[in-house]
Write an enzyme that holds these catalytic residues in place. Sequence first.
Site, PDB file in Angstrom:
ATOM      1  N   HIS A 223      -8.985   1.492  -5.970  1.00  0.00           N
ATOM      2  CA  HIS A 223      -8.151   0.593  -5.179  1.00  0.00           C
ATOM      3  C   HIS A 223      -6.694   0.971  -5.375  1.00  0.00           C
ATOM      4  O   HIS A 223      -6.275   1.282  -6.508  1.00  0.00           O
ATOM      5  CB  HIS A 223      -8.381  -0.865  -5.571  1.00  0.00           C
ATOM      6  CG  HIS A 223      -9.797  -1.277  -5.341  1.00  0.00           C
ATOM      7  ND1 HIS A 223     -10.304  -1.472  -4.081  1.00  0.00           N
ATOM      8  CD2 HIS A 223     -10.819  -1.444  -6.207  1.00  0.00           C
ATOM      9  CE1 HIS A 223     -11.584  -1.766  -4.180  1.00  0.00           C
ATOM     10  NE2 HIS A 223     -11.923  -1.748  -5.458  1.00  0.00           N
TER      11      HIS A 223
ATOM     12  N   TYR B 142       0.801  -1.230   0.000  1.00  0.00           N
ATOM     13  CA  TYR B 142       0.000   0.000   0.000  1.00  0.00           C
ATOM     14  C   TYR B 142       0.835   1.282   0.000  1.00  0.00           C
ATOM     15  O   TYR B 142       0.287   2.373   0.084  1.00  0.00           O
ATOM     16  CB  TYR B 142      -0.963  -0.014   1.198  1.00  0.00           C
ATOM     17  CG  TYR B 142      -1.937  -1.185   1.144  1.00  0.00           C
ATOM     18  CD1 TYR B 142      -2.890  -1.261   0.139  1.00  0.00           C
ATOM     19  CD2 TYR B 142      -1.863  -2.218   2.077  1.00  0.00           C
ATOM     20  CE1 TYR B 142      -3.770  -2.327   0.065  1.00  0.00           C
ATOM     21  CE2 TYR B 142      -2.745  -3.296   2.024  1.00  0.00           C
ATOM     22  CZ  TYR B 142      -3.693  -3.340   1.018  1.00  0.00           C
ATOM     23  OH  TYR B 142      -4.559  -4.403   0.936  1.00  0.00           O
TER      24      TYR B 142
HETATM   25  O1  CA2 Z   1      -6.106  -2.014  -2.874  1.00  0.00           O
HETATM   26  C1  CA2 Z   1      -6.987  -1.464  -2.221  1.00  0.00           C
HETATM   27  O2  CA2 Z   1      -7.117  -0.226  -2.149  1.00  0.00           O
HETATM   28  C2  CA2 Z   1      -7.950  -2.318  -1.395  1.00  0.00           C
HETATM   29  O3  CA2 Z   1      -9.234  -1.689  -1.436  1.00  0.00           O
HETATM   30  C3  CA2 Z   1      -7.399  -2.327   0.004  1.00  0.00           C
HETATM   31  C4  CA2 Z   1      -8.184  -3.235   0.951  1.00  0.00           C
HETATM   32  C5  CA2 Z   1      -8.353  -4.626   0.349  1.00  0.00           C
HETATM   33  O4  CA2 Z   1      -9.181  -5.417   1.195  1.00  0.00           O
HETATM   34  C6  CA2 Z   1      -8.962  -4.566  -1.031  1.00  0.00           C
HETATM   35  O5  CA2 Z   1      -9.050  -5.867  -1.546  1.00  0.00           O
HETATM   36  C7  CA2 Z   1      -8.104  -3.714  -1.958  1.00  0.00           C
HETATM   37  C8  CA2 Z   1      -7.466  -3.372   2.291  1.00  0.00           C
HETATM   38  C9  CA2 Z   1      -7.171  -2.083   2.950  1.00  0.00           C
HETATM   39  C10 CA2 Z   1      -6.160  -2.309   4.003  1.00  0.00           C
HETATM   40  O6  CA2 Z   1      -5.372  -1.164   4.076  1.00  0.00           O
HETATM   41  C11 CA2 Z   1      -4.175  -1.247   4.718  1.00  0.00           C
HETATM   42  C12 CA2 Z   1      -3.333  -0.184   4.554  1.00  0.00           C
HETATM   43  C13 CA2 Z   1      -2.104  -0.216   5.162  1.00  0.00           C
HETATM   44  C14 CA2 Z   1      -1.741  -1.289   5.944  1.00  0.00           C
HETATM   45  C15 CA2 Z   1      -2.607  -2.342   6.108  1.00  0.00           C
HETATM   46  C16 CA2 Z   1      -3.837  -2.322   5.505  1.00  0.00           C
END
Ligand code: CA2
Length: 142
Positions: free
Chosen positions: A97, A22
């Site tokens: 995303h 991310y």
């Molecule tokens: O890629 C994306 O933006 C997602 O929406 C992120 C979600 C995931 O469940 C989707 O499939 C794709 C997860 C968000 C978690 O965000 C974090 C950010 C930093 C550290 C840990 C988690």
Amino acid sequence: MKIQIINGPNLNLLGIREPETYGSQSFEAFLEGLQAAYPAITFSYEQSNVEGELINMIQEAGYGSDGIILNAGGYTHTSVAIRDAIKAVPAPVVEVHISNVHAREEFRHHSLLSAVCRGVIAGFGLDSYRLAVEALQGTNKS
Ligand code: CA2
């Protein structure tokens, strides 16, 4: 133009955890740069880990803004209620995303939200949000 950015569960951890997936920038720092790049647009930003709160945000922004950029996080793949909220409001919603969900686990390949959104942008890191701004700028709201 008023654009509401809504981030869902765990996106408050941006810049703190899992930088390999991310990135290493906080959303707040990214938003500062985005606002500077688009001075004519008023951005508002909200994040929640709670499904019902996200629905309240969509309902409010859906009538009070010119467009919504929504990263519903994990709820993208599960939430009929968020889909219903998007469908119920007049403002265009762009699903974004950070990661390329299609290059990840199978369960991330399907979105319950895409069909009721104006469009989907995925896989460009935080730049996905800027691309969504460009898309909304070109959106005919009528
Ligand atoms: O890629 C994306 O933006 C997602 O929406 C992120 C979600 C995931 O469940 C989707 O499939 C794709 C997860 C968000 C978690 O965000 C974090 C950010 C930093 C550290 C840990 C988690």
